[in-house]
Design an enzyme around this catalytic site. Structure first.
Site, PDB file in Angstrom:
ATOM      1  N   GLU A 387      94.543   6.280  36.797  1.00  0.00           N
ATOM      2  CA  GLU A 387      93.684   5.581  35.831  1.00  0.00           C
ATOM      3  C   GLU A 387      92.263   6.152  35.823  1.00  0.00           C
ATOM      4  OE1 GLU A 387      94.366   1.558  34.905  1.00  0.00           O
ATOM      5  OE2 GLU A 387      96.453   1.631  35.517  1.00  0.00           O
TER       6      GLU A 387
HETATM    7  N1  CAA Z   1      86.257   2.931  24.746  1.00  0.00           N
HETATM    8  C1  CAA Z   1      86.462   3.323  23.480  1.00  0.00           C
HETATM    9  N2  CAA Z   1      86.358   4.603  23.079  1.00  0.00           N
HETATM   10  C2  CAA Z   1      86.001   5.510  24.004  1.00  0.00           C
HETATM   11  C3  CAA Z   1      85.754   5.168  25.336  1.00  0.00           C
HETATM   12  C4  CAA Z   1      85.902   3.807  25.696  1.00  0.00           C
HETATM   13  N3  CAA Z   1      85.712   3.390  26.942  1.00  0.00           N
HETATM   14  N4  CAA Z   1      85.429   6.283  26.016  1.00  0.00           N
HETATM   15  C5  CAA Z   1      85.470   7.302  25.125  1.00  0.00           C
HETATM   16  N5  CAA Z   1      85.820   6.815  23.919  1.00  0.00           N
HETATM   17  C6  CAA Z   1      85.945   7.571  22.658  1.00  0.00           C
HETATM   18  C7  CAA Z   1      84.648   8.248  22.307  1.00  0.00           C
HETATM   19  O1  CAA Z   1      83.768   7.364  21.627  1.00  0.00           O
HETATM   20  C8  CAA Z   1      85.113   9.378  21.424  1.00  0.00           C
HETATM   21  O2  CAA Z   1      85.434   8.888  20.133  1.00  0.00           O
HETATM   22  P1  CAA Z   1      84.501   9.199  18.858  1.00  0.00           P
HETATM   23  O3  CAA Z   1      84.417  10.684  18.754  1.00  0.00           O
HETATM   24  O4  CAA Z   1      85.254   8.548  17.758  1.00  0.00           O
HETATM   25  O5  CAA Z   1      83.180   8.575  19.167  1.00  0.00           O
HETATM   26  C9  CAA Z   1      86.448   9.746  22.053  1.00  0.00           C
HETATM   27  O6  CAA Z   1      86.865   8.633  22.797  1.00  0.00           O
HETATM   28  C10 CAA Z   1      86.343  10.986  22.927  1.00  0.00           C
HETATM   29  O7  CAA Z   1      85.433  10.679  23.943  1.00  0.00           O
HETATM   30  P2  CAA Z   1      84.749  11.818  24.829  1.00  0.00           P
HETATM   31  O8  CAA Z   1      84.093  12.851  23.959  1.00  0.00           O
HETATM   32  O9  CAA Z   1      83.887  11.126  25.817  1.00  0.00           O
HETATM   33  O10 CAA Z   1      86.013  12.504  25.506  1.00  0.00           O
HETATM   34  P3  CAA Z   1      86.112  13.518  26.683  1.00  0.00           P
HETATM   35  O11 CAA Z   1      87.080  14.566  26.318  1.00  0.00           O
HETATM   36  O12 CAA Z   1      84.757  13.968  27.137  1.00  0.00           O
HETATM   37  O13 CAA Z   1      86.833  12.652  27.849  1.00  0.00           O
HETATM   38  C11 CAA Z   1      87.062  11.107  29.645  1.00  0.00           C
HETATM   39  C12 CAA Z   1      86.290  11.521  28.390  1.00  0.00           C
HETATM   40  C13 CAA Z   1      86.309   9.870  30.140  1.00  0.00           C
HETATM   41  C14 CAA Z   1      87.017  12.193  30.714  1.00  0.00           C
HETATM   42  C15 CAA Z   1      88.511  10.749  29.275  1.00  0.00           C
HETATM   43  O14 CAA Z   1      89.232  11.886  28.847  1.00  0.00           O
HETATM   44  C16 CAA Z   1      89.249  10.100  30.414  1.00  0.00           C
HETATM   45  O15 CAA Z   1      89.100   8.901  30.648  1.00  0.00           O
HETATM   46  N6  CAA Z   1      90.088  10.872  31.161  1.00  0.00           N
HETATM   47  C17 CAA Z   1      90.933  10.302  32.215  1.00  0.00           C
HETATM   48  C18 CAA Z   1      92.238   9.805  31.684  1.00  0.00           C
HETATM   49  C19 CAA Z   1      92.864   8.779  32.578  1.00  0.00           C
HETATM   50  O16 CAA Z   1      92.228   7.853  33.040  1.00  0.00           O
HETATM   51  N7  CAA Z   1      94.150   8.915  32.793  1.00  0.00           N
HETATM   52  C20 CAA Z   1      94.894   7.951  33.542  1.00  0.00           C
HETATM   53  C21 CAA Z   1      96.324   8.022  33.179  1.00  0.00           C
HETATM   54  S1  CAA Z   1      97.089   6.449  33.011  1.00  0.00           S
HETATM   55  C22 CAA Z   1      97.506   5.955  34.567  1.00  0.00           C
HETATM   56  O17 CAA Z   1      97.125   6.524  35.538  1.00  0.00           O
HETATM   57  C23 CAA Z   1      98.296   4.707  34.590  1.00  0.00           C
HETATM   58  C24 CAA Z   1      99.174   4.586  35.753  1.00  0.00           C
HETATM   59  O18 CAA Z   1     100.320   4.929  35.661  1.00  0.00           O
HETATM   60  C25 CAA Z   1      98.708   3.909  36.966  1.00  0.00           C
END
Ligand code: CAA
Length: 404
Positions: A387
């Site tokens: 996550e």
């Molecule tokens: N809420 C809503 N929208 C969001 C947001 C949030 N918290 N965070 C980012 N966004 C939106 C942004 O506004 C943007 O949209 P717009 O262009 O329309 O404004 C879009 O998402 C892209 O955002 P970024 O440019 O910030 O994207 P990025 O490529 O820089 O990535 C990141 C940001 C935080 C690194 C993201 O990719 C991320 O969270 N990565 C990790 C993924 C993750 O957590 N994976 C877990 C897998 S699920 C799991 O583990 C479950 C399990 O089985 C236990």
């Protein structure tokens, strides 16, 4: 210079405003919240504990235990009763997650994914038909859900989706591979993130509801893991799966935002899991230090051990305050992206460090499975990875504190 000063004062004002939002700060739990905590503790100690070592050894999914958790209302805790849930607040959810995770993090990850990623996402963004068909059985615990974002080449870099869902007019055609999917073989309902328009980047991503048994959907290999070995983590394969149009969640192109929003709440659940793993280690270390003697007295009477226990208790208490603050933010309708990320970053670090200490206090006994602490230490590691890794939490936190 003045520009910098302005930025600093804006930061102070923003944070002052934030702090003043905590006028409602209250460290007392309600009677209902205490009852939830007690019920979860009771279930963990009496139902989960007896078979937890065996399930870990055999990598056995806690199917019967999850069924019982569902009957107790723990699989759809925050879903409104109208849709089969328990209608509880996030504080109750993190209290339950902590108690379950003290004993069995393999069970609590199944519970967390079902509650915060799948049920919450469907209730918040699903259509009425989707809620009737999919949410109700998930919230009641009759079915289990999975959340499918990660891919072989899209972990932290979640926008790099290779799974595609091509619009065929009356349906989407889904192709691709998902990795490390929690509840991979035990779920019936899968929320799958896929690219529908490559040129549009993350704005061309959608989320779909996929049912177990749809033609072309294959549950692939199970992972042999270091920790949370009772949880079933699988690769999933989609070969020309026909997905009905009505199974898309939200407007066209909403999928990446959906994933981010869902994960923001999920991170509070995993922070509570990490807290529980650490607190479970402390409970075991405290108990052991009172029955084990060395150099003529119980080991807790040696300052070397007493100070370790004091440090553990302090770190865990700090983590608990952060987890509860993030949960309170969510319950009050405040933004919780930052407080949730901070809680996960900190609680998972505490879980890793303090379970190592719990093993150390147990000495040689800590290294054998019978004493439970080595499992907690192995289980702790994943909380710094799934996550969103700790590094991803730092991206979220730094972007939040640096934004204008
Ligand atoms: N809420 C809503 N929208 C969001 C947001 C949030 N918290 N965070 C980012 N966004 C939106 C942004 O506004 C943007 O949209 P717009 O262009 O329309 O404004 C879009 O998402 C892209 O955002 P970024 O440019 O910030 O994207 P990025 O490529 O820089 O990535 C990141 C940001 C935080 C690194 C993201 O990719 C991320 O969270 N990565 C990790 C993924 C993750 O957590 N994976 C877990 C897998 S699920 C799991 O583990 C479950 C399990 O089985 C236990």
């Amino acid at each position: 210079m003045y520009e910098n000063l302005n930025k600093i004062s804006k930061f102070v004002i923003d944070n002052f405003v934030n702090i003043s939002n905590y006028n409602d700060m209250n460290f007392e739990l309600t009677e209902e919240q205490l009852a939830v905590k007690e019920a979860a503790r009771d279930f963990a100690q009496n139902v989960l504990k007896p078979g937890v070592i065996e399930r870990d050894n055999l990598q056995k999914f806690p199917a019967e235990e999850i069924k019982q958790l569902g009957e107790l209302g723990f699989m759809g805790m925050m879903v409104s009763p109208e849709y089969g849930g328990s209608g509880m607040d996030t504080i109750s959810y993190v209290l339950a997650m902590e108690e379950i995770s003290k004993i069995d993090a393999s069970t609590s990850v199944c519970m967390s994914v079902n509650n915060s990623l799948v049920c919450w996402g469907l209730e918040k963004y699903g259509t009425e038909e989707q809620k009737q068909k999919y949410l109700i059985p998930l919230a009641k615990g009759e079915k289990i859900g999975a959340f499918c974002l990660s891919e072989p080449e899209a972990g932290s870099d979640a926008t790099s989706q290779r799974t595609t869902a091509i619009d065929m007019g009356d349906h989407y055609l889904l192709n691709g591979t998902k990795n490390w999917i929690t509840n991979g073989s035990s779920a019936s309902t899968y929320l799958v993130i896929a690219q529908t328009n490559v040129e549009a980047g993350h704005k061309g991503i959608n989320a779909f509801i996929i049912e177990r048994g749809m033609e072309g959907f294959i549950v692939g290999a199970k992972e042999d893991k270091m920790g949370i070995r009772g949880s079933d983590t699988h690769t999933l394969l989609f070969n020309d799966v026909k997905v009905p149009k009505e199974n898309r969640i939200g407007e066209d192109g909403f999928g990446f935002n959906f994933a981010m929003k869902v994960l923001s709440g999920g991170r509070i659940g995993i922070a509570a899991q990490a807290l529980g793993i650490a607190a479970g280690g402390l409970e075991l270390a405290l108990a052991y230090s009172k029955v084990r003697s060395a150099f003529g007295k119980e080991i807790f009477k040696h300052q070397a051990i007493a100070f370790k226990l004091a440090d553990m208790a302090t770190e865990i208490d700090a983590a608990r305050l952060m987890v509860h603050r993030a949960a309170a933010d969510k319950d009050a309708g405040r933004n919780y992206d930052q407080s949730g990320a901070m809680a996960k970053l900190y609680a998972s670090k505490v879980a890793m460090e303090q379970t190592v200490e719990a093993v150390q206090i147990h000495g040689g006994y800590g290294f054998v499975k019978e004493y439970h602490v080595e499992r907690l230490m192995r289980d702790a590691k994943i909380t710094q990875i799934y996550e969103g890794t700790s590094e991803v939490q730092k991206i979220v936190i730094s972007r939040n504190i640096l934004k204008d």
